[in-house]
Design a protein around this motif. Structure first.
Motif, mmCIF file in Angstrom:
data_model
loop_
_atom_site.group_PDB
_atom_site.id
_atom_site.type_symbol
_atom_site.label_atom_id
_atom_site.label_comp_id
_atom_site.label_asym_id
_atom_site.label_seq_id
_atom_site.Cartn_x
_atom_site.Cartn_y
_atom_site.Cartn_z
ATOM 1 N N HIS A 162 0.836 -1.196 0.000
ATOM 2 C CA HIS A 162 0.000 0.000 0.000
ATOM 3 C C HIS A 162 0.870 1.244 0.000
ATOM 4 O O HIS A 162 2.100 1.175 0.095
ATOM 5 C CB HIS A 162 -0.988 0.000 1.160
ATOM 6 C CG HIS A 162 -0.362 -0.021 2.526
ATOM 7 N ND1 HIS A 162 0.380 1.009 3.028
ATOM 8 C CD2 HIS A 162 -0.422 -0.959 3.521
ATOM 9 C CE1 HIS A 162 0.773 0.735 4.257
ATOM 10 N NE2 HIS A 162 0.309 -0.459 4.585
ATOM 11 N N THR A 168 -2.496 5.701 3.679
ATOM 12 C CA THR A 168 -3.527 4.657 3.755
ATOM 13 C C THR A 168 -4.497 4.946 4.885
ATOM 14 O O THR A 168 -5.721 4.823 4.715
ATOM 15 C CB THR A 168 -2.871 3.281 3.925
ATOM 16 O OG1 THR A 168 -2.040 3.015 2.783
ATOM 17 C CG2 THR A 168 -3.921 2.186 4.032
ATOM 18 N N GLU A 171 -6.943 7.636 3.780
ATOM 19 C CA GLU A 171 -7.944 7.163 2.830
ATOM 20 C C GLU A 171 -8.913 6.159 3.449
ATOM 21 O O GLU A 171 -9.935 5.839 2.847
ATOM 22 C CB GLU A 171 -7.253 6.551 1.617
ATOM 23 C CG GLU A 171 -6.476 7.580 0.804
ATOM 24 C CD GLU A 171 -5.884 7.033 -0.476
ATOM 25 O OE1 GLU A 171 -6.054 5.820 -0.756
ATOM 26 O OE2 GLU A 171 -5.262 7.811 -1.220
ATOM 27 N N TRP A 172 -8.599 5.677 4.640
ATOM 28 C CA TRP A 172 -9.494 4.748 5.352
ATOM 29 C C TRP A 172 -10.240 5.423 6.496
ATOM 30 O O TRP A 172 -11.126 4.821 7.108
ATOM 31 C CB TRP A 172 -8.702 3.555 5.891
ATOM 32 C CG TRP A 172 -8.190 2.610 4.836
ATOM 33 C CD1 TRP A 172 -8.291 2.754 3.478
ATOM 34 C CD2 TRP A 172 -7.487 1.388 5.048
ATOM 35 N NE1 TRP A 172 -7.697 1.689 2.836
ATOM 36 C CE2 TRP A 172 -7.204 0.840 3.767
ATOM 37 C CE3 TRP A 172 -7.079 0.690 6.179
ATOM 38 C CZ2 TRP A 172 -6.517 -0.381 3.598
ATOM 39 C CZ3 TRP A 172 -6.392 -0.513 6.021
ATOM 40 C CH2 TRP A 172 -6.122 -1.036 4.746
ATOM 41 N N ARG A 212 -13.240 12.520 0.355
ATOM 42 C CA ARG A 212 -11.779 12.514 0.435
ATOM 43 C C ARG A 212 -11.264 13.802 1.072
ATOM 44 O O ARG A 212 -10.318 13.762 1.880
ATOM 45 C CB ARG A 212 -11.177 12.333 -0.955
ATOM 46 C CG ARG A 212 -11.451 10.981 -1.616
ATOM 47 C CD ARG A 212 -10.965 9.833 -0.791
ATOM 48 N NE ARG A 212 -11.050 8.545 -1.474
ATOM 49 C CZ ARG A 212 -11.070 7.372 -0.865
ATOM 50 N NH1 ARG A 212 -11.006 7.312 0.468
ATOM 51 N NH2 ARG A 212 -11.137 6.240 -1.545
ATOM 52 N N GLN A 215 -11.749 13.544 4.771
ATOM 53 C CA GLN A 215 -10.794 12.637 5.403
ATOM 54 C C GLN A 215 -9.474 13.347 5.674
ATOM 55 O O GLN A 215 -8.909 13.227 6.776
ATOM 56 C CB GLN A 215 -10.551 11.412 4.504
ATOM 57 C CG GLN A 215 -11.723 10.447 4.429
ATOM 58 C CD GLN A 215 -11.441 9.299 3.479
ATOM 59 O OE1 GLN A 215 -11.061 9.508 2.326
ATOM 60 N NE2 GLN A 215 -11.617 8.076 3.955
ATOM 61 N N ASP A 253 -13.102 3.318 4.209
ATOM 62 C CA ASP A 253 -12.814 3.657 2.817
ATOM 63 C C ASP A 253 -14.021 3.283 1.964
ATOM 64 O O ASP A 253 -14.483 2.133 2.027
ATOM 65 C CB ASP A 253 -11.579 2.884 2.347
ATOM 66 C CG ASP A 253 -11.053 3.361 1.001
ATOM 67 O OD1 ASP A 253 -11.864 3.803 0.155
ATOM 68 O OD2 ASP A 253 -9.836 3.274 0.782
ATOM 69 N N ARG A 255 -14.167 2.420 -0.934
ATOM 70 C CA ARG A 255 -13.827 1.290 -1.793
ATOM 71 C C ARG A 255 -14.125 -0.042 -1.137
ATOM 72 O O ARG A 255 -14.262 -1.056 -1.824
ATOM 73 C CB ARG A 255 -12.345 1.366 -2.194
ATOM 74 C CG ARG A 255 -12.031 2.529 -3.124
ATOM 75 C CD ARG A 255 -10.542 2.713 -3.342
ATOM 76 N NE ARG A 255 -9.847 3.110 -2.131
ATOM 77 C CZ ARG A 255 -8.610 3.591 -2.103
ATOM 78 N NH1 ARG A 255 -7.934 3.758 -3.241
ATOM 79 N NH2 ARG A 255 -8.034 3.932 -0.971
ATOM 80 N N CYS A 271 -13.034 -5.968 3.972
ATOM 81 C CA CYS A 271 -11.710 -5.369 4.027
ATOM 82 C C CYS A 271 -10.763 -6.376 4.651
ATOM 83 O O CYS A 271 -11.185 -7.471 5.050
ATOM 84 C CB CYS A 271 -11.720 -4.055 4.824
ATOM 85 S SG CYS A 271 -11.948 -4.256 6.604
ATOM 86 N N ASN A 280 -14.360 -0.693 11.638
ATOM 87 C CA ASN A 280 -14.236 0.757 11.732
ATOM 88 C C ASN A 280 -13.998 1.225 13.162
ATOM 89 O O ASN A 280 -13.254 2.182 13.392
ATOM 90 C CB ASN A 280 -15.482 1.419 11.145
ATOM 91 C CG ASN A 280 -15.312 2.905 10.897
ATOM 92 O OD1 ASN A 280 -14.251 3.357 10.495
ATOM 93 N ND2 ASN A 280 -16.375 3.662 11.124
#
Length: 381
Positions: A162, A168, A171-172, A212, A215, A253, A255, A271, A280
Motif C-alpha cells: 500500500h 492509507t 484514505e481509510w 476525500r 478525510q 474507505d 472502496r 476489508c 471501523n
C-alpha cells in the motif's frame, strides 16, 4: 527443497532520552530475525521487514526459500504493537539487519522485500540510504538517518504494497467524525455505514470528492491537536513526557463497500480485517491507539517522513511491483501511484489474478509470485 529456519538477534546500542518499547535493557535494541536458508548457496538475499512485523510465517517468504532464494524476515523493535512506533527508528532497525546480512552473513546483494506495509518502509529506507535527509522525527526528537550511514539495497520488490501508513490511514478514515471528543456523534451525510445516508453505493464523483477532502481535513485536525499537546508538554517541566490517545473510526474507505470504485477481483463489502463496519471501531483498526510522537511519525498526512509517494520519487534502484488482483487492502491505484512517483527507478509490473492480500490458502498464487520474482532477479541483475 530443504530450508533451514535460523532465528537470531541483531543487537545494537542506541542513545535515547526515553524508551518506547516494553521490556529489555534501556539503550540497547534487539531485532528479531528469521533466516530462511535453502541448501543451495547464493550471494543474494531478500530481506523483508514491516513496521510492526509478523510476516515471517506468511506463505510468500517460505515459498521463495523453497524455490532456492535466501530470505531474511527482520522484525522491527515494535513487533506486534504500533502504538508508540517511530518510522525513523524502523529504518534504523531495518538498516541494522541489512548491514548484518552483508557484513556477518556475507551476502553481496540485498533486495528489499516490501510486502504490504513493508513496501513504504522499504521505499523510506532506500530513499534515506540513497539520499539521506532525515536527522529528526517530525516531533523534533533526534533520530539521525544521515549519520547512520544506511547501506543501500540493490533492488526493491513491492508486493501487495500500500501507499504508506499516513496515506492509507487517511484514505481509510471515517470523516463523519467531526469532533474527536465525541467520536460516536457522526455526520450522517458522511457516514457510509448509516443506511439513512442519502448517498449510497455506487457513489458519484461529487460525493467521493467531498468525502476525500473531509478525510484529509480530519487527519489534519488530529495532527494540529497533537502538535498543540506536544508544545504544551515541551513548555512544561518535563519536556520528554508523552500522551496516549484513541482514534475511532479508521476503517471507512468507500472502496470497501463500493466495488465500482477502482474495480478489481476483491470481495465486496469486505476489508482486510473482515466486515468493514465492525472494523471501523474495532480494536484492530489502523491507528486505534497512538502516542503524540508516533502519530506525527507514522500517521500524519503532511508530516510523516515515511510517505510512500515522496520516498518513491527518491529511489533509483530496480523495482519489481506485483499487485494481487483480489487484494482486499490495496486497490489498484496504490501500485499505480507508487510506480508513477518512482520515475527514476527501472520498473517491472505484474498482476497476479485472483490473489488475495495474504495469499492464505493460495499456494498456486504464491508460486506464481515466486516465479515472477525469480524472473525479475535474473533479468535485472
Amino acid at each position: 527443497m530443504a530450508v533451514e529456519k535460523i532465528p537470531y538477534l541483531v543487537v545494537f546500542e542506541e542513545r535515547a532520552v526515553f524508551k518506547d518499547t516494553y521490556g529489555g535493557v534501556p539503550g540497547r535494541v534487539a531485532i528479531e530475525c528469521l533466516h530462511l536458508k535453502p541448501d543451495t548457496p547464493s550471494d543474494t538475499v531478500v530481506i523483508f521487514s514491516h513496521p510492526i512485523g509478523g510476516g515471517a510465517w506468511l506463505p510468500l517468504p517460505l515459498a521463495m526459500a523453497r524455490a532456492g532464494m535466501h530470505v531474511i524476515y527482520a522484525n522491527t523493535r515494535y513487533r506486534g504493537n504500533d502504538s508508540a512506533l517511530i518510522m525513523e527508528k524502523c529504518a534504523l532497525d531495518f538498516g541494522a539487519a541489512i548491514r548484518d546480512a552483508k557484513e556477518r552473513l556475507g551476502y553481496d546483494r540485498v533486495i528489499l522485500g516490501g510486502w504490504s506495509g513493508g513496501g513504504a518502509l522499504s521505499l523510506f529506507y532506500q530513499a534515506e540510504a540513497e539520499d539521506p535527509r532525515v536527522t529528526a522525527t517530525p516531533a523534533g526528537d533526534p533520530v539521525d538517518l544521515v549519520a547512520a550511514g544506511l547501506v543501500q539495497a540493490d533492488g526493491i520488490a513491492l508486493l501487495a504494497a500500500h501507499l504508506s501508513r499516513n496515506r492509507t490511514l487517511t484514505e481509510w478514515m471515517d470523516p463523519s467524525i467531526t469532533d474527536e471528543s465525541r467520536p460516536f456523534d457522526r455526520d450522517p451525510s458522511l457516514n457510509i455505514y448509516d443506511p439513512a445516508n442519502p448517498a449510497q453505493p455506487p457513489y458519484d464523483d461529487a460525493f467521493i470528492e467531498r468525502y476525500r477532502a473531509a478525510q484529509i481535513a480530519r487527519n489534519r485536525r488530529i495532527t494540529a491537536w497533537v502538535k498543540d499537546e506536544l508544545a504544551a508538554i515541551e513548555a512544561g517541566p518535563h519536556p520528554h513526557d508523552e500522551r496516549g490517545f484513541t482514534t475511532h473510526g479508521t476503517m471507512a474507505d468507500p472502496r470497501f463497500i463500493d466495488a465500482t470504485l477502482e474495480p478489481s477481483e476483491r470481495k465486496p463489502n469486505w476489508c482486510m480485517l473482515g466486515d468493514p463496519r465492525m472494523a471501523n471501531d474495532g480494536p484492530t483498526g489502523l491507528a486505534r491507539f497512538s502516542t503524540l510522537r508516533s502519530w506525527l511519525s507514522q500517521w500524519s498526512y503532511d508530516d510523516s517522513n515515511a510517505d510512500g509517494i515522496r520516498c518513491a520519487a527518491r529511489v533509483s534502484v530496480p523495482m519489481l511491483v506485483i499487485e494481487h488482483g483480489a487484494d482486499d487492502a490495496c486497490t489498484p491505484s496504490h501500485a499505480a501511484r507508487l510506480m508513477a512517483a518512482a520515475e527514476k527507478a527501472p520498473q517491472q509490473h505484474h498482476v497476479i489474478a485472483g490473489a488475495e492480500h495474504y495469499l492464505i490458502g493460495q499456494p498456486d498464487k504464491a508460486k506464481e509470485g515466486v516465479q515472477l520474482f525469480d524472473d525479475w532477479l535474473k533479468a535485472a541483475f
